[in-house]
Design a protein around this motif. Structure first.
Motif, short mmCIF file in Angstrom:
data_model
loop_
_atom_site.label_atom_id
_atom_site.label_comp_id
_atom_site.label_asym_id
_atom_site.label_seq_id
_atom_site.Cartn_x
_atom_site.Cartn_y
_atom_site.Cartn_z
N SER A 79 0.81 -1.23 0.00
CA SER A 79 0.00 0.00 0.00
C SER A 79 0.84 1.27 0.00
O SER A 79 0.58 2.22 0.74
CB SER A 79 -0.95 0.01 1.21
OG SER A 79 -1.80 -1.11 1.19
N LYS A 103 1.51 -5.42 -2.64
CA LYS A 103 0.09 -5.57 -2.35
C LYS A 103 -0.56 -4.24 -2.00
O LYS A 103 0.01 -3.40 -1.32
CB LYS A 103 -0.06 -6.55 -1.18
CG LYS A 103 -1.48 -6.81 -0.74
CD LYS A 103 -1.49 -7.82 0.41
CE LYS A 103 -2.91 -8.08 0.89
NZ LYS A 103 -2.94 -9.07 1.99
N GLY A 104 -1.80 -4.05 -2.49
CA GLY A 104 -2.61 -2.90 -2.08
C GLY A 104 -2.14 -1.56 -2.58
O GLY A 104 -2.55 -0.53 -2.04
N ASN A 106 -2.66 -0.40 -5.64
CA ASN A 106 -3.58 0.09 -6.70
C ASN A 106 -2.84 0.56 -7.94
O ASN A 106 -3.24 1.53 -8.60
CB ASN A 106 -4.46 1.22 -6.17
CG ASN A 106 -5.44 0.73 -5.12
OD1 ASN A 106 -6.12 -0.27 -5.31
ND2 ASN A 106 -5.48 1.42 -3.98
N THR A 133 -1.42 -8.43 -5.07
CA THR A 133 -2.82 -8.31 -4.65
C THR A 133 -3.28 -6.86 -4.64
O THR A 133 -2.51 -5.94 -4.28
CB THR A 133 -2.97 -8.92 -3.24
OG1 THR A 133 -2.64 -10.30 -3.29
CG2 THR A 133 -4.39 -8.77 -2.72
N ASP A 134 -4.54 -6.68 -5.02
CA ASP A 134 -5.17 -5.34 -5.02
C ASP A 134 -4.44 -4.34 -5.90
O ASP A 134 -4.17 -3.20 -5.50
CB ASP A 134 -5.27 -4.80 -3.58
CG ASP A 134 -6.28 -5.57 -2.75
OD1 ASP A 134 -7.32 -5.97 -3.32
OD2 ASP A 134 -6.02 -5.80 -1.56
N ASN A 135 -4.11 -4.77 -7.09
CA ASN A 135 -3.63 -3.88 -8.13
C ASN A 135 -4.51 -4.10 -9.37
O ASN A 135 -5.50 -4.85 -9.32
CB ASN A 135 -2.16 -4.15 -8.45
CG ASN A 135 -1.24 -3.68 -7.32
OD1 ASN A 135 -1.01 -2.49 -7.15
ND2 ASN A 135 -0.71 -4.63 -6.55
N SER A 161 -7.59 -10.31 -6.30
CA SER A 161 -8.30 -9.04 -6.48
C SER A 161 -7.53 -8.07 -7.38
O SER A 161 -7.23 -6.94 -7.02
CB SER A 161 -8.55 -8.38 -5.11
OG SER A 161 -9.39 -7.25 -5.24
N THR A 162 -7.19 -8.57 -8.57
CA THR A 162 -6.46 -7.75 -9.53
C THR A 162 -7.29 -7.51 -10.80
O THR A 162 -6.75 -7.18 -11.85
CB THR A 162 -5.13 -8.42 -9.91
OG1 THR A 162 -5.37 -9.77 -10.29
CG2 THR A 162 -4.16 -8.39 -8.75
#
Length: 504
Positions: A79, A103-104, A106, A133-135, A161-162
């Motif tokens: 993040s 991760k995270g 974005n 994750t989370d990109n 969650s990509t």
């Protein structure tokens, strides 16, 4: 040093380039206000192997920011940037790096102006663990492939969650050392050609596809060898359709669900509506429900039988067309006679009792035996072309005229007869006579067994369709002449007596 509001990375070098912390192994700089990393930010930390920069304000990862850390193995960038906007092509330049957590952040891997897909991981070829994750991963498979092409040593990859909607082809297949793959919480619903997606992954033990949009798993969803190697497969919280297409997966997990994580409570039906919330384990369709008899099958079978019958009938018609014509003609004659339209003919209406068709090689038997018996002893009158044909008329004219004057036709069959083209023509002529007056009008006499190589189609048709007499000298001679006389005197339209003697 986490949560200290640090605006930048502290200096770790003393005078003359000596390190304040020469043996420092792990450093945590998370939750600070650090917004910039340069090539010299981490000088003098020769033994640093683990670095945490989670939740910092670094919006752009510059080239060679970690290149001065020769022992770096684990890099945590959870993040960062809020969000991370740019990654330069040599930002992860580290040959020692084994674990990278992004991760995270974005980060938009789907925006080509923010990074270079071909070089982003090219300078860290020994990376074994990567968490993205989370990109936002790209939808373009070519870009997807370019990103991961250098990472041949990956053992764990997290793409949770990509925003992946379609599984990329020929990407994971190059990761022969990959043991764990997380693809959960995306929008994946289905895929084709599973071998191009999961094939050749000989080391994969853990596959996570949890919480996607997968509705049906069938025998083509995964390569067989992959399923046999997996130790854990997570397909929980997908909107499964409890329909017949799900039979393969449902039957498989009935037999062996040991590798399925969160089974059975995580595997529920979403469709159809009447099955919503039912555990996939409790979906029990019958074979009859899933394989009902289709009326189209009946139509196809009936049409197949009809076509087959047409082929069979057509083949028989082509092969036996002469016989068919004869039978049709005889049926017409029989019908007309029954109605009284055709008067029954008798031998008294003709000048000759029989027209004799024979080969010159058989003239001796015809003149010495046949004529002697039928004319001299029985008083019958035969038409013999050597004796009765009119000199000056053509042979065809003589044949036509004297056939009309003859009650019946005797055909003397031998091997010489079968080899004679002229005799074959005469067979065609008398066959026409047979069609008009029935099979009783012709009496074939077989002098000898016909060699198969001499048997013509015209002669075979004649012998197959007309009862014949076989001449035998000695004991059977008397029976032969008796059968021949009765056949010659039998009225047309009745079964010939020769049928009885043809088996003697």
């Amino acid at each position: 040093m986490s949560s200290n509001l640090l605006p930048k990375v502290p200096t770790f070098c003393g005078r003359n380039g000596t390190s304040y912390f020469p043996n420092l192994d792990t450093m945590k700089l998370s939750y600070n206000n650090i917004g910039f990393l340069g090539p010299k930010s981490f000088r003098c930390l020769q033994r640093l192997s683990t670095l945490y920069l989670d939740y910092t304000n670094i919006g752009k990862l510059q080239d060679n920011g970690f290149a001065c850390l020769p022992s770096l193995q684990k890099l945590h960038l959870h993040s960062i940037g809020n969000p991370l906007r740019v990654i330069t092509q040599n930002a992860f330049n580290s040959s020692s790096l084994e674990t990278l957590t992004l991760k995270g952040s974005n980060f938009r891997f789907d925006k080509n102006d923010r990074y270079n897909a071909n070089t982003i991981f090219a300078s860290c070829p020994n990376l074994m663990n990567l968490d993205l994750t989370d990109n936002y991963m790209p939808s373009d498979h070519t870009t997807f492939l370019a990103i991961f092409r250098p990472l041949r040593k990956l053992k764990k990859l997290s793409l949770t969650s990509t925003k992946i909607l379609n599984l990329p082809t020929n990407v994971f297949t190059n990761m022969k050392l990959l043991q764990k793959l997380h693809l959960n919480e995306n929008g994946i619903n289905s895929w084709n050609n599973s071998y191009r997606i999961f094939g050749n992954m000989t080391s994969l033990k853990y596959l996570n596809l949890r919480h996607n949009h997968i509705s049906v798993i069938n025998e083509t969803s995964f390569p067989d060898d992959l399923l046999s190697r997996l130790e854990t497969l997570n397909l929980a919280r997908n909107p499964f359709s409890c329909i017949c297409d799900q039979m393969w997966f449902r039957n498989r997990i009935q037999k062996n669900h040991s590798i399925l994580k969160e089974y059975p409570n995580g595997y529920k039906c979403r469709h159809p509506n009447n099955m919503n919330g039912v555990l996939l384990r409790d979906y029990k369709p019958t074979e009859k429900m899933c394989n009902p008899w289709n009326p189209l099958y009946t139509m196809a079978i009936v049409m197949g039988i009809v076509v087959l019958l047409f082929i069979i009938v057509g083949s028989i018609a082509v092969k036996c067309q002469d016989n068919i014509k004869n039978y049709i003609y005889l049926l017409r004659v029989y019908h007309n006679r029954k109605q009284g339209y055709i008067p029954l003919e008798s031998e008294e209406d003709y000048e000759y009792h029989a027209f004799v068709v024979y080969c010159d090689n058989d003239r001796k038997w015809v003149h010495n035996d046949l004529l002697n018996k039928l004319e001299n002893e029985e008083g019958l009158q035969l038409c013999i072309h050597h004796r009765n044909f009119i000199v000056g008329d053509s042979i065809t004219t003589n044949v036509d005229n004297f056939l009309k004057k003859s009650w019946k036709v005797l055909v003397i069959v031998s091997n010489n007869f079968a080899q004679s083209e002229w005799c074959q023509w005469e067979v065609d002529v008398v066959q026409e006579r047979r069609r008009r007056q029935g099979k009783e009008v012709i009496v074939p006499i077989i002098l000898e067994t016909i060699d198969s190589k001499h048997m013509t189609s015209q002669l075979r048709t004649l012998l197959d369709s007309t009862p014949s007499l076989r001449y035998r000298s000695g004991v059977g001679t008397e029976l032969f002449w008796k059968g021949l006389l009765e056949s010659l005197r039998k009225p047309l339209g009745h079964p010939p007596t020769s049928l009885l003697y043809s088996r003697i």
